[in-house]
Design a protein around this motif. Sequence first.
Motif, PDB file in Angstrom:
ATOM      1  N   LEU B 464       0.916  -1.290   0.283  1.00 58.91           N
ATOM      2  CA  LEU B 464       0.147   0.055  -0.342  1.00 58.91           C
ATOM      3  C   LEU B 464       0.685   1.681   0.394  1.00 58.91           C
ATOM      4  CD1 LEU B 464      -2.488   1.826   0.180  1.00 58.91           C
ATOM      5  CD2 LEU B 464      -2.145   1.035   2.681  1.00 58.91           C
ATOM      6  N   ARG B 465       2.035   1.730   0.189  1.00 66.80           N
ATOM      7  CA  ARG B 465       2.766   2.026   0.794  1.00 66.80           C
ATOM      8  C   ARG B 465       3.323   2.721  -0.300  1.00 66.80           C
ATOM      9  NH1 ARG B 465       4.752   0.335   5.854  1.00 66.80           N
ATOM     10  NH2 ARG B 465       6.791  -0.046   4.506  1.00 66.80           N
ATOM     11  N   GLU B 466       3.837   1.971  -1.199  1.00 65.42           N
ATOM     12  CA  GLU B 466       4.307   1.480  -2.357  1.00 65.42           C
ATOM     13  C   GLU B 466       4.026   1.597  -3.383  1.00 65.42           C
ATOM     14  OE1 GLU B 466       6.157  -2.900  -3.181  1.00 65.42           O
ATOM     15  OE2 GLU B 466       8.081  -1.900  -2.221  1.00 65.42           O
ATOM     16  N   HIS B 467       2.279   1.968  -3.210  1.00 61.92           N
ATOM     17  CA  HIS B 467       1.725   2.694  -4.447  1.00 61.92           C
ATOM     18  C   HIS B 467       1.195   3.908  -3.776  1.00 61.92           C
ATOM     19  CE1 HIS B 467      -2.170   1.694  -6.433  1.00 61.92           C
ATOM     20  NE2 HIS B 467      -2.732   3.179  -5.828  1.00 61.92           N
ATOM     21  N   ILE B 468       1.096   4.146  -2.977  1.00 62.09           N
ATOM     22  CA  ILE B 468       0.439   5.569  -2.310  1.00 62.09           C
ATOM     23  C   ILE B 468       1.425   6.059  -3.336  1.00 62.09           C
ATOM     24  CG2 ILE B 468       0.440   7.227  -1.122  1.00 62.09           C
ATOM     25  CD1 ILE B 468      -1.551   4.760   0.246  1.00 62.09           C
ATOM     26  N   ASN B 469       2.870   6.197  -2.816  1.00 57.30           N
ATOM     27  CA  ASN B 469       4.109   6.471  -3.247  1.00 57.30           C
ATOM     28  C   ASN B 469       4.533   6.797  -4.224  1.00 57.30           C
ATOM     29  OD1 ASN B 469       5.686   7.816  -0.182  1.00 57.30           O
ATOM     30  ND2 ASN B 469       5.423   5.962   0.145  1.00 57.30           N
ATOM     31  N   ARG B 470       4.127   5.884  -5.079  1.00 66.27           N
ATOM     32  CA  ARG B 470       4.758   5.950  -6.185  1.00 66.27           C
ATOM     33  C   ARG B 470       2.943   6.634  -7.453  1.00 66.27           C
ATOM     34  NH1 ARG B 470       5.177   0.165  -6.448  1.00 66.27           N
ATOM     35  NH2 ARG B 470       3.025   0.533  -6.934  1.00 66.27           N
ATOM     36  N   ASN B 471       1.960   6.535  -7.061  1.00 65.20           N
ATOM     37  CA  ASN B 471       0.890   6.746  -7.973  1.00 65.20           C
ATOM     38  C   ASN B 471       0.477   8.391  -7.739  1.00 65.20           C
ATOM     39  OD1 ASN B 471       1.480   4.759  -9.446  1.00 65.20           O
ATOM     40  ND2 ASN B 471       0.505   3.795  -7.940  1.00 65.20           N
ATOM     41  N   ASN B 472       0.644   8.551  -5.441  1.00 68.57           N
ATOM     42  CA  ASN B 472      -0.817   9.749  -4.822  1.00 68.57           C
ATOM     43  C   ASN B 472       0.195  10.877  -4.362  1.00 68.57           C
ATOM     44  OD1 ASN B 472      -2.229   6.316  -4.562  1.00 68.57           O
ATOM     45  ND2 ASN B 472      -3.678   8.234  -5.460  1.00 68.57           N
ATOM     46  N   LYS B 473       1.041  11.085  -5.403  1.00 70.77           N
ATOM     47  CA  LYS B 473       2.533  12.009  -4.279  1.00 70.77           C
ATOM     48  C   LYS B 473       1.994  13.244  -4.579  1.00 70.77           C
ATOM     49  CE  LYS B 473       6.865  11.266  -6.739  1.00 70.77           C
ATOM     50  NZ  LYS B 473       6.766   9.639  -7.629  1.00 70.77           N
ATOM     51  N   LYS B 474       0.636  13.473  -4.523  1.00 72.01           N
ATOM     52  CA  LYS B 474      -0.328  15.183  -3.828  1.00 72.01           C
ATOM     53  C   LYS B 474      -1.190  14.361  -2.762  1.00 72.01           C
ATOM     54  CE  LYS B 474      -0.927  16.997  -8.321  1.00 72.01           C
ATOM     55  NZ  LYS B 474      -2.406  17.836  -8.524  1.00 72.01           N
ATOM     56  N   PHE B 475      -0.882  13.461  -2.529  1.00 69.72           N
ATOM     57  CA  PHE B 475      -1.767  12.866  -1.145  1.00 69.72           C
ATOM     58  C   PHE B 475      -0.600  12.906  -0.224  1.00 69.72           C
ATOM     59  CE2 PHE B 475      -4.380  10.984   1.573  1.00 69.72           C
ATOM     60  CZ  PHE B 475      -4.112  10.237   2.553  1.00 69.72           C
ATOM     61  N   ILE B 476       0.082  12.607  -0.552  1.00 67.17           N
ATOM     62  CA  ILE B 476       1.633  12.226   0.648  1.00 67.17           C
ATOM     63  C   ILE B 476       2.645  14.306   0.943  1.00 67.17           C
ATOM     64  CG2 ILE B 476       3.881  11.800   0.689  1.00 67.17           C
ATOM     65  CD1 ILE B 476       2.970   9.187   0.597  1.00 67.17           C
ATOM     66  N   GLU B 477       1.795  14.843  -0.031  1.00 70.13           N
ATOM     67  CA  GLU B 477       2.261  16.458   0.179  1.00 70.13           C
ATOM     68  C   GLU B 477       1.318  16.247   1.585  1.00 70.13           C
ATOM     69  OE1 GLU B 477       3.857  17.089  -4.101  1.00 70.13           O
ATOM     70  OE2 GLU B 477       1.841  18.084  -2.765  1.00 70.13           O
ATOM     71  N   LYS B 478      -0.040  16.549   1.490  1.00 69.43           N
ATOM     72  CA  LYS B 478      -1.117  16.251   2.533  1.00 69.43           C
ATOM     73  C   LYS B 478      -0.482  16.171   3.467  1.00 69.43           C
ATOM     74  CE  LYS B 478      -4.957  16.982  -1.057  1.00 69.43           C
ATOM     75  NZ  LYS B 478      -6.597  16.429  -1.308  1.00 69.43           N
ATOM     76  N   LEU B 479       0.305  15.644   3.584  1.00 68.90           N
ATOM     77  CA  LEU B 479       0.484  14.661   4.791  1.00 68.90           C
ATOM     78  C   LEU B 479       1.662  15.129   5.702  1.00 68.90           C
ATOM     79  CD1 LEU B 479      -0.136  10.384   4.255  1.00 68.90           C
ATOM     80  CD2 LEU B 479      -1.581  12.445   5.365  1.00 68.90           C
TER      81      LEU B 479
END
Lengths: 119, 506
Positions: B464-479
């Motif tokens: 899940l982490r790898e998926h988010i880091n690869r495909n949802n960088k904007k979501f990471i920025e919100k965190l």
Amino acid sequence: MKKKVLKKIVTASYSKKNELDKEQVDIISGYLTRRELRDYIRALKQIEKKKHLFVDMSFSPTPEQEDLLRKQFSGKDVVFQVDPDLLLGVRITDNDIVYDMNLQRTLDAIEEFIEQQYD
Amino acid sequence: MIKSDEIISLLEHRLRDFSSDLKAQNVGVVETNNDGVLRVSGLSQAMMGEMVDLPHGAQGVVLNLAEDTVSVILLSSGTQIREGDSVKTTGRLLSINASDQLLGRVINPLGTPLDGKAKAKQGKDMPLEKIAAGVIEREPVDTPMRTGIKAIDAMIPIGRGQRELIIGDRGLGKTAVAVDAIINQKHVQKGTKRVVCVYVPVGQKQSTVAQIIGRLQEENAMDYTIIVAANASDPASLQYLAPYAGVAIAEYFLEKGEDVLIIYDDLTKHAWAYRQLSLVLGRPAGREAYPGDIFYLHSRLLERAVKLNEKNGGGSITALPIIETQANDISAYIPTNVISITDGQIFLESDLFNAGVRPAINVGISVSRVGTAAQTGTMKSVAGKMKLELAQFRELAAFAQFGSELDPETQKQLERGRRITEIFKQPQYRPMTEQDEVIDIMAVTLGFADDIPVDVIQRFILELREHINRNNKKFIEKLTTGEKVNDSVKEEFEKIVTAFKKGFKV
């Protein structure tokens, strides 16, 4: 041996002129055990050391220089020694305090400073 | 390379002041040499803690002042020191030379390099013994010191300027927690200062220290780390001084306004070394043969961990002392002393370690007295719920062993607790960023992992982490904003996880 007792017998070892009395020392040392004798000798050496002042110079002092130093340290028995290793200057040893005013020490300090500052 | 012109001008300058250069030294005579402690007669002007020079380049420190004699502890091997040798005072208290060039270096408590490289150039002499900063100079701890270990950052958060004890039996991973904390400092969070790390191994095997250095080099962590080592083969005097040398170097960076993390590994061996010295110095033995000031030994060391206010530079020293217990006995003398000094403790238990929970942190009895003040809003908002669920799980865990039928609500709490315990397992040398930690915690606390078998949870959160880091960088920025996780972020996360689970094979 307790320090008070040691102090008493050391005091008793000196004459009224504040000089070591050989006869008294012989009598006292006859009553002491080997360990006590060691402490007694150490205490006597410490007192003798306090009475003397050693002046090391790189050359033989003149009579005027000797008088000057004896006046500065009246009450002490000033002993003059020649030490060419000092190069220049004087070193005065007063019991456990050493006054260093000589060229050798200055050069040693420079060497240490250079070692610390540079590779 | 020094030029000859420089030498000549230096000589001329020094010789100009030759006649007025008076120096009085106090000189004594060695009477006895026992187990690294010299008894010296004379030295009537010696100060407590003053450094002395001995023959053959040896050095010592005055630690006892008696009526006619002085006791000096040797800082190196004393086999060449004989009765009758002269001892000179230096007029200097024990200090260590600190500079930025020490970063990446391995030195002993006297500043001598142990890594085979040249000595660092002259910096600032920092005293080993120093009174800690006063109350007025400090401010409350409010900035996170992230270790990269989920269990700690979520449940036992450490702040910059705090003292957090790591305590447990041998072989449970105390040093591993500390090393992970150092490695994690290479990720400098937005809006925070870099953290300089000082690692002080006391009485450790040289092979162990070499292993740690090798690992730090592999992880590129040595660039901001200094190691002050006093190994098991070093004299007790060096082992006694090592933590003070480490904190003196840390204070050099503190004075520049920087944040420092210092790890004492470990203070148990430090106490042993001090006990050895005290007994040889003839000081009266107390409980467990420790001297009467054994508490003061550690309290004055740990008080130097500080968070300074802006007026005094704004820097901080965070201390992670390590204590080794015997058979999980935290009520022994030294552990209780250090627990009462520090601002919290991380307990490592052998039962958890043997059950495969690694790091073997018992979050139930571990404490951080700084608490959520040292957490970002993001972590605070997701970790709070988890703490409660874990507490409920611990209460119910005993019932699970009976095998009796439990109501659905209890079953649900047990399952949730098992999953939380599972996500706290973390491989060594893999510290995590805060964003990854928050993702893992949210995946479990928001219920998205409830239908995933416990033995698959690790793989689930990793992918899940790898998926988010690869495909949802904007979501990471919100965190990374540090703000509380609001409903919109939770909704977005739900969408991401739902989409991910469609392709995830159990």
